[in-house]
Design an enzyme around this catalytic site. Sequence first.
Site, PDB file in Angstrom:
ATOM      1  N   ASN A 230       0.869  -1.181   0.000  1.00  0.00           N
ATOM      2  CA  ASN A 230       0.000   0.000   0.000  1.00  0.00           C
ATOM      3  C   ASN A 230       0.906   1.231   0.000  1.00  0.00           C
ATOM      4  O   ASN A 230       1.517   1.542   1.014  1.00  0.00           O
ATOM      5  CB  ASN A 230      -0.885  -0.024   1.258  1.00  0.00           C
ATOM      6  CG  ASN A 230      -1.644   1.271   1.460  1.00  0.00           C
ATOM      7  OD1 ASN A 230      -1.795   2.064   0.518  1.00  0.00           O
ATOM      8  ND2 ASN A 230      -2.134   1.499   2.672  1.00  0.00           N
TER       9      ASN A 230
ATOM     10  N   GLY B 245       2.836   2.424  10.627  1.00  0.00           N
ATOM     11  CA  GLY B 245       3.758   3.535  10.409  1.00  0.00           C
ATOM     12  C   GLY B 245       4.500   3.991  11.650  1.00  0.00           C
ATOM     13  O   GLY B 245       5.122   5.049  11.656  1.00  0.00           O
TER      14      GLY B 245
ATOM     15  N   GLU C 227      -4.750  -5.039  11.040  1.00  0.00           N
ATOM     16  CA  GLU C 227      -3.752  -3.986  11.132  1.00  0.00           C
ATOM     17  C   GLU C 227      -3.988  -3.195  12.422  1.00  0.00           C
ATOM     18  O   GLU C 227      -4.819  -2.260  12.428  1.00  0.00           O
ATOM     19  CB  GLU C 227      -3.872  -3.025   9.948  1.00  0.00           C
ATOM     20  CG  GLU C 227      -3.625  -3.671   8.609  1.00  0.00           C
ATOM     21  CD  GLU C 227      -3.081  -2.661   7.609  1.00  0.00           C
ATOM     22  OE1 GLU C 227      -1.996  -2.900   7.091  1.00  0.00           O
ATOM     23  OE2 GLU C 227      -3.728  -1.626   7.383  1.00  0.00           O
TER      24      GLU C 227
ATOM     25  N   LYS D 149       0.051   4.188  -0.070  1.00  0.00           N
ATOM     26  CA  LYS D 149      -0.627   5.348   0.521  1.00  0.00           C
ATOM     27  C   LYS D 149      -0.487   6.537  -0.448  1.00  0.00           C
ATOM     28  O   LYS D 149      -0.375   6.326  -1.653  1.00  0.00           O
ATOM     29  CB  LYS D 149      -0.050   5.674   1.895  1.00  0.00           C
ATOM     30  CG  LYS D 149       0.089   4.454   2.793  1.00  0.00           C
ATOM     31  CD  LYS D 149       0.348   4.833   4.201  1.00  0.00           C
ATOM     32  CE  LYS D 149       0.765   3.633   4.998  1.00  0.00           C
ATOM     33  NZ  LYS D 149       0.455   3.751   6.391  1.00  0.00           N
TER      34      LYS D 149
ATOM     35  N   SER E  52       3.886  -1.909  10.271  1.00  0.00           N
ATOM     36  CA  SER E  52       5.345  -1.826  10.393  1.00  0.00           C
ATOM     37  C   SER E  52       6.053  -3.147  10.083  1.00  0.00           C
ATOM     38  O   SER E  52       7.058  -3.484  10.704  1.00  0.00           O
ATOM     39  CB  SER E  52       5.738  -1.317  11.786  1.00  0.00           C
ATOM     40  OG  SER E  52       5.264  -0.003  11.987  1.00  0.00           O
TER      41      SER E  52
ATOM     42  N   HIS F  91      -9.236   0.927   5.410  1.00  0.00           N
ATOM     43  CA  HIS F  91      -7.922   1.185   6.017  1.00  0.00           C
ATOM     44  C   HIS F  91      -8.113   2.144   7.195  1.00  0.00           C
ATOM     45  O   HIS F  91      -8.961   3.045   7.142  1.00  0.00           O
ATOM     46  CB  HIS F  91      -6.981   1.789   4.975  1.00  0.00           C
ATOM     47  CG  HIS F  91      -5.562   1.830   5.440  1.00  0.00           C
ATOM     48  ND1 HIS F  91      -5.104   2.800   6.301  1.00  0.00           N
ATOM     49  CD2 HIS F  91      -4.508   1.005   5.205  1.00  0.00           C
ATOM     50  CE1 HIS F  91      -3.819   2.577   6.563  1.00  0.00           C
ATOM     51  NE2 HIS F  91      -3.440   1.486   5.903  1.00  0.00           N
TER      52      HIS F  91
ATOM     53  N   GLU G 156      -6.572   4.637   8.119  1.00  0.00           N
ATOM     54  CA  GLU G 156      -6.450   6.079   7.803  1.00  0.00           C
ATOM     55  C   GLU G 156      -7.754   6.605   7.193  1.00  0.00           C
ATOM     56  O   GLU G 156      -8.106   7.771   7.405  1.00  0.00           O
ATOM     57  CB  GLU G 156      -5.240   6.299   6.878  1.00  0.00           C
ATOM     58  CG  GLU G 156      -3.932   6.087   7.642  1.00  0.00           C
ATOM     59  CD  GLU G 156      -2.760   5.603   6.806  1.00  0.00           C
ATOM     60  OE1 GLU G 156      -2.812   5.685   5.573  1.00  0.00           O
ATOM     61  OE2 GLU G 156      -1.783   5.114   7.420  1.00  0.00           O
TER      62      GLU G 156
END
Length: 248
Positions: free
Chosen positions: A10, A171, A165, A12, A210, A93, A95
Amino acid sequence: MTRTPLVAGNWKMNGRRGLAGEIAAALTGSLSENVEVALCPPYPYLVALGDALPAGVGLGAQDVCDHQDGAFTGEVSAEMLADLGCRYVIVGHSERREYYGESDDLVASKFLRAREAGLVPILCVGETLRQREAGDTEQVVVQQMMTVVEAAGAGAFENAVLAYEPVWAIGTGLTASPEEAQAVHALLRGTLAKSAPEVAAKMRLLYGGSVKADNAAPLFAQPDIDGGLIGGASLKADEFIAICRAAG
Ligand code: PEP
């Protein structure tokens, strides 16, 4: 039940036009046949990446509209993604959930739209640090998955992918330990198995948060971890290839 591992990158909102060619060239001839690989660039780079990727590497998008084509300015439909050669699309996701207020119900609608268009949805679930510290991890991730089951039945996960996740691991350089991740994966698969054992046994469950070349192997060695959803490390060809190799 053997499941072919999947490693999905991904990007992003990162990269420029040149990255598609650079990563595609690096992947060519570098991947094992035992693992499926997919890349999800930002929308503007889907075509360039799709044209450059070696055969067998899947193309995916990072989001999709919950409506069919029509008056939805700024959105991209599942049919358009299919038309551009996408096989996968990430939905839910963290985010998107956090910064754009996407609810479980909206995510479930996107998941179902993706399926209707013949795409393979990669549904992301995961708890925030606060939810984890409150002991709510299991309830949160099961609810996120079950919203899809309640909308369309457990059969909706036939030919779909689930990605655990933990939000606190995305991240941040922190990862769930292989044992912690395995416990959540086993819970998710076991919950789905109550209504659809065959679908649950076949469903690929990715871990994300990560994942790097140096921590991937013990995660992927867990019985219910069938690969990874890779953010930052998918922007570096060597690192991403090493992660793919750790999966198969
Ligand atoms: C992600 O964006 O889905 C992700 C897992 O990011 P990272 O690997 O950078 O933590």
